[in-house]
Design an enzyme around this catalytic site. Structure first.
Site, short mmCIF file in Angstrom:
data_model
loop_
_atom_site.label_atom_id
_atom_site.label_comp_id
_atom_site.label_asym_id
_atom_site.label_seq_id
_atom_site.Cartn_x
_atom_site.Cartn_y
_atom_site.Cartn_z
N HIS A 72 0.83 -1.21 0.00
CA HIS A 72 0.00 0.00 0.00
C HIS A 72 0.87 1.26 0.00
O HIS A 72 1.91 1.29 0.63
CB HIS A 72 -0.90 0.01 1.24
CG HIS A 72 -2.11 -0.86 1.11
ND1 HIS A 72 -3.22 -0.74 1.90
CD2 HIS A 72 -2.37 -1.88 0.25
CE1 HIS A 72 -4.12 -1.63 1.54
NE2 HIS A 72 -3.63 -2.35 0.56
N TYR A 201 -8.95 5.61 8.48
CA TYR A 201 -9.10 5.92 9.91
C TYR A 201 -10.16 7.02 10.01
O TYR A 201 -9.95 8.11 9.49
CB TYR A 201 -7.78 6.45 10.48
CG TYR A 201 -6.67 5.42 10.60
CD1 TYR A 201 -5.90 5.04 9.49
CD2 TYR A 201 -6.38 4.84 11.83
CE1 TYR A 201 -4.89 4.10 9.63
CE2 TYR A 201 -5.36 3.90 11.97
CZ TYR A 201 -4.62 3.53 10.86
OH TYR A 201 -3.61 2.60 11.00
N PRO A 292 -3.16 0.32 19.43
CA PRO A 292 -2.97 -0.14 18.05
C PRO A 292 -3.14 0.92 16.96
O PRO A 292 -2.85 0.65 15.79
CB PRO A 292 -4.02 -1.25 17.89
CG PRO A 292 -5.03 -1.00 18.94
CD PRO A 292 -4.34 -0.31 20.07
N LYS A 296 1.97 0.01 15.32
CA LYS A 296 3.41 -0.05 15.63
C LYS A 296 3.88 -1.26 16.42
O LYS A 296 5.07 -1.58 16.43
CB LYS A 296 3.81 1.22 16.43
CG LYS A 296 3.81 2.47 15.61
CD LYS A 296 4.99 2.48 14.65
CE LYS A 296 4.73 3.36 13.47
NZ LYS A 296 4.83 2.74 12.18
N TYR A 384 4.47 6.64 10.19
CA TYR A 384 3.61 5.50 9.86
C TYR A 384 4.37 4.41 9.10
O TYR A 384 4.24 3.23 9.41
CB TYR A 384 2.39 5.98 9.06
CG TYR A 384 1.26 4.98 9.05
CD1 TYR A 384 0.29 4.98 10.06
CD2 TYR A 384 1.17 4.00 8.07
CE1 TYR A 384 -0.73 4.05 10.08
CE2 TYR A 384 0.15 3.06 8.08
CZ TYR A 384 -0.80 3.09 9.08
OH TYR A 384 -1.80 2.15 9.11
P1 RFL Z 1 3.35 -11.75 21.67
O1 RFL Z 1 2.85 -11.83 20.29
O2 RFL Z 1 2.39 -11.45 22.76
O3 RFL Z 1 4.07 -13.15 21.97
C1 RFL Z 1 4.49 -13.52 23.27
C2 RFL Z 1 4.50 -15.03 23.36
O4 RFL Z 1 5.03 -15.44 24.62
C3 RFL Z 1 4.27 -16.52 25.10
N1 RFL Z 1 4.45 -16.61 26.58
C4 RFL Z 1 5.18 -17.58 27.19
N2 RFL Z 1 5.84 -18.63 26.71
C5 RFL Z 1 6.46 -19.45 27.61
N3 RFL Z 1 6.45 -19.23 28.95
C6 RFL Z 1 5.80 -18.18 29.47
N4 RFL Z 1 5.79 -17.96 30.78
C7 RFL Z 1 5.13 -17.28 28.57
N5 RFL Z 1 4.39 -16.16 28.75
C8 RFL Z 1 4.00 -15.76 27.53
C9 RFL Z 1 2.85 -16.20 24.67
O5 RFL Z 1 2.02 -17.36 24.65
C10 RFL Z 1 3.10 -15.62 23.28
O6 RFL Z 1 3.07 -16.62 22.28
O7 RFL Z 1 4.54 -10.69 21.81
P2 RFL Z 1 5.65 -10.18 20.75
O8 RFL Z 1 6.34 -11.33 20.09
O9 RFL Z 1 6.43 -9.16 21.47
O10 RFL Z 1 4.81 -9.48 19.57
C11 RFL Z 1 4.11 -8.29 19.77
C12 RFL Z 1 2.87 -8.21 18.87
O11 RFL Z 1 2.12 -9.40 19.02
C13 RFL Z 1 1.99 -6.98 19.17
O12 RFL Z 1 2.77 -5.85 19.46
C14 RFL Z 1 1.05 -6.61 17.98
O13 RFL Z 1 0.12 -7.63 17.74
C15 RFL Z 1 0.34 -5.29 18.25
N6 RFL Z 1 -0.63 -4.93 17.19
C16 RFL Z 1 -0.22 -4.36 16.00
N7 RFL Z 1 1.10 -4.17 15.76
C17 RFL Z 1 1.51 -3.67 14.55
O14 RFL Z 1 2.72 -3.50 14.36
N8 RFL Z 1 0.64 -3.36 13.53
C18 RFL Z 1 -0.70 -3.53 13.69
O15 RFL Z 1 -1.45 -3.31 12.74
C19 RFL Z 1 -1.18 -4.00 14.98
N9 RFL Z 1 -2.49 -4.20 15.19
C20 RFL Z 1 -2.00 -5.16 17.39
C21 RFL Z 1 -2.91 -4.76 16.36
C22 RFL Z 1 -2.48 -5.77 18.55
C23 RFL Z 1 -3.83 -5.98 18.70
N10 RFL Z 1 -4.23 -6.64 19.89
C24 RFL Z 1 -5.11 -7.74 19.91
C25 RFL Z 1 -3.51 -6.39 21.11
C26 RFL Z 1 -4.27 -4.94 16.51
C27 RFL Z 1 -4.75 -5.53 17.69
C28 RFL Z 1 -6.23 -5.67 17.82
C1 PHB Z 2 -5.21 -4.21 11.39
O1 PHB Z 2 -5.39 -4.43 10.18
O2 PHB Z 2 -5.40 -5.10 12.24
C2 PHB Z 2 -4.77 -2.87 11.84
C3 PHB Z 2 -4.44 -1.91 10.91
C4 PHB Z 2 -4.04 -0.66 11.33
C5 PHB Z 2 -3.96 -0.38 12.67
C6 PHB Z 2 -4.26 -1.36 13.61
C7 PHB Z 2 -4.68 -2.61 13.20
O3 PHB Z 2 -3.59 0.86 13.07
#
Ligand code: RFL
Ligand code: PHB
Length: 390
Positions: A72, A201, A292, A296, A384
């Site tokens: 994109h 957005y 979110p 980032k 971004y």
């Molecule tokens: P994770 O993905 O939480 O993985 C951590 C892992 O550790 C395990 N764990 C253990 N394992 C062994 N022993 C223990 N004691 C443990 N305790 C925990 C867990 O089971 C898990 O598998 O962390 P990591 O790797 O730092 O990754 C971070 C990302 O997952 C997170 O920052 C993003 O998902 C945030 N996020 C977004 N980030 C973006 O860059 N772009 C996006 O568009 C974006 N959209 C989002 C998001 C997060 C969202 N939610 C649900 C919080 C949208 C949403 C809705």
């Molecule tokens: C997503 O597609 O899950 C998404 C996209 C942009 C954001 C957060 C989440 O800022």
């Protein structure tokens, strides 16, 4: 059991770190509390910065992403019923973002690890990190009905916000900063052709909405809601009506379709400092959380492990700890930039509690400024797509 780097958590941070170390010939063991199926099904991020894409490609796990990811060049900000495009690539010397689900990134990394035949233990929960200030720290974990010890040179806690990494720092060793927001996101995944080509957005007096996507046949949409919103109050028809009300503009219609997933996410900002203690290093959500809105979180997690991998390579190849010592400060510069950007996007776009009219006027003024001033638009765009130097 012994290894060079013990990694807790097989999210994007832990898996990417393991891959970068493997490519440099450094041994690691990954322990993950959940099952493979659970890790591969967790729906989260969808926007990859160019730097993240480049790193995954260079690490040899980008093949499917290159085939299936959607490149994109812009996003839109909507307010007062009108959409305004921010041409990200034009404003950043051609940089782009790629739409490719975190679930897919995780699947590709897990497949790569298993193909290499290297240790990745699922349903292996770390319950203690010991001797972290010695040169032989240990991960204690439960697996297959027994308790095990993994002795390492270094431990990388990539175990997310609720992991044990942070808790293993001595009392008083961490300084914490944070904010809880008075709203959440209700997210849906729908098996329907997305109604938009680029992310939208949308700021409205009914609350924020985001139109995103995962592929040409999968739409991902969000509605601002209460942090503890009850999903039972949101049958599919109500979700589509509310999305339409918050994103509708003249000459455009929202295409509804079957909703295959619904979730509510609370929103918070959080940072702890420093990111290391002795031979224990925190990376990704284990150390910091962003709301979110700026997309980032995943990108920041990948950046942390890029810095950590370089430091570990230097340490294991030359016994030189300089980069490990600098790890926390190096990462925190980018962490705080992303914290600010995510807070700014969040507070500019969400309906404040009670719909305070003063706040609303400030928000639309800021949105008008960002969509009419090239300097402001460029500031948004470079954050971004991901700053190259922070
Ligand atoms: P994770 O993905 O939480 O993985 C951590 C892992 O550790 C395990 N764990 C253990 N394992 C062994 N022993 C223990 N004691 C443990 N305790 C925990 C867990 O089971 C898990 O598998 O962390 P990591 O790797 O730092 O990754 C971070 C990302 O997952 C997170 O920052 C993003 O998902 C945030 N996020 C977004 N980030 C973006 O860059 N772009 C996006 O568009 C974006 N959209 C989002 C998001 C997060 C969202 N939610 C649900 C919080 C949208 C949403 C809705
Ligand atoms: C997503 O597609 O899950 C998404 C996209 C942009 C954001 C957060 C989440 O800022």
């Amino acid at each position: 059991m012994k290894t060079q780097v013990g990694i807790v958590g097989a999210g994007p941070a832990g898996l990417t770190l393991a891959r970068l170390l493997e490519n440099a010939g450094i041994e690691s063991v990954l322990v993950e509390a959940r099952s493979r199926e659970y890790c591969e099904a967790r729906i989260r991020a969808g926007v990859l910065e160019q730097g993240t894409v480049d790193l995954l490609r260079e690490a040899g796990v980008g093949e499917r992403m290159e085939r299936e990811g959607l490149v994109h060049h812009g996003i839109s900000l909507q307010f007062d019923g009108e959409r305004h495009r921010i041409p990200l690539s034009d404003l950043t010397g051609g940089r782009t973002i790629v739409i490719y689900g975190q679930t897919e990134v995780v699947k590709d990394l897990i497949a790569g690890r298993l193909e290499s035949g290297l240790p990745l233990l699922f349903e292996a929960e770390a319950f203690a990190l010991e001797d972290v200030e010695s040169s032989r720290p240990r991960i204690r974990f439960r697996h297959d009905g027994g308790e095990h010890d993994l002795e390492c040179d270094v431990i990388a806690a990539c175990d997310g916000f609720h992991g044990i990494g942070r808790q293993s720092f001595p009392a008083g060793a961490l300084r914490e900063f944070g904010r809880e927001y008075p709203y959440g996101w209700l997210g849906i995944l729908a098996t329907v052709e997305p109604s938009i080509d680029e992310l939208v957005y949308s700021h409205t007096e009914r609350g924020f909405a985001l139109l995103s996507l995962r592929s040409h046949t999968l739409a991902r949409y969000y509605l601002q809601c209460e942090p503890d919103e009850d999903l039972a109050a949101w049958p599919d028809e109500r979700i589509w009506e509310e999305l339409e009300a918050r994103t509708g503009v003249d000459g455009w219609t929202l295409r509804p379709g079957p909703i295959v997933d619904k979730d509510v996410t609370r929103m918070r900002s959080y940072v702890c400092e420093p990111l290391c203690r002795g031979r224990l290093f925190l990376a990704g959500d284990a150390a910091h959380i962003v709301p979110p809105t700026g997309a980032k979180g995943l990108n920041l997690a990948i950046h942390d492990v890029r810095v950590l991998a370089e430091a570990l390579i230097r340490f294991h190849e030359r016994g030189d700890e300089t980069l490990l010592d600098a790890y926390s400060d190096t990462c925190l510069h980018r962490v705080w930039r992303c914290e600010h950007f995510s807070w700014w996007m969040t507070t500019m776009l969400h309906l404040p509690p009670g719909g305070d009219p003063f706040d609303l006027r400030l928000q639309t003024s800021q949105l008008r400024y960002v969509t009419t001033s090239e300097a402001q638009a460029r500031a948004l765009a470079e954050n971004y797509v991901g700053l190259e130097t922070v």
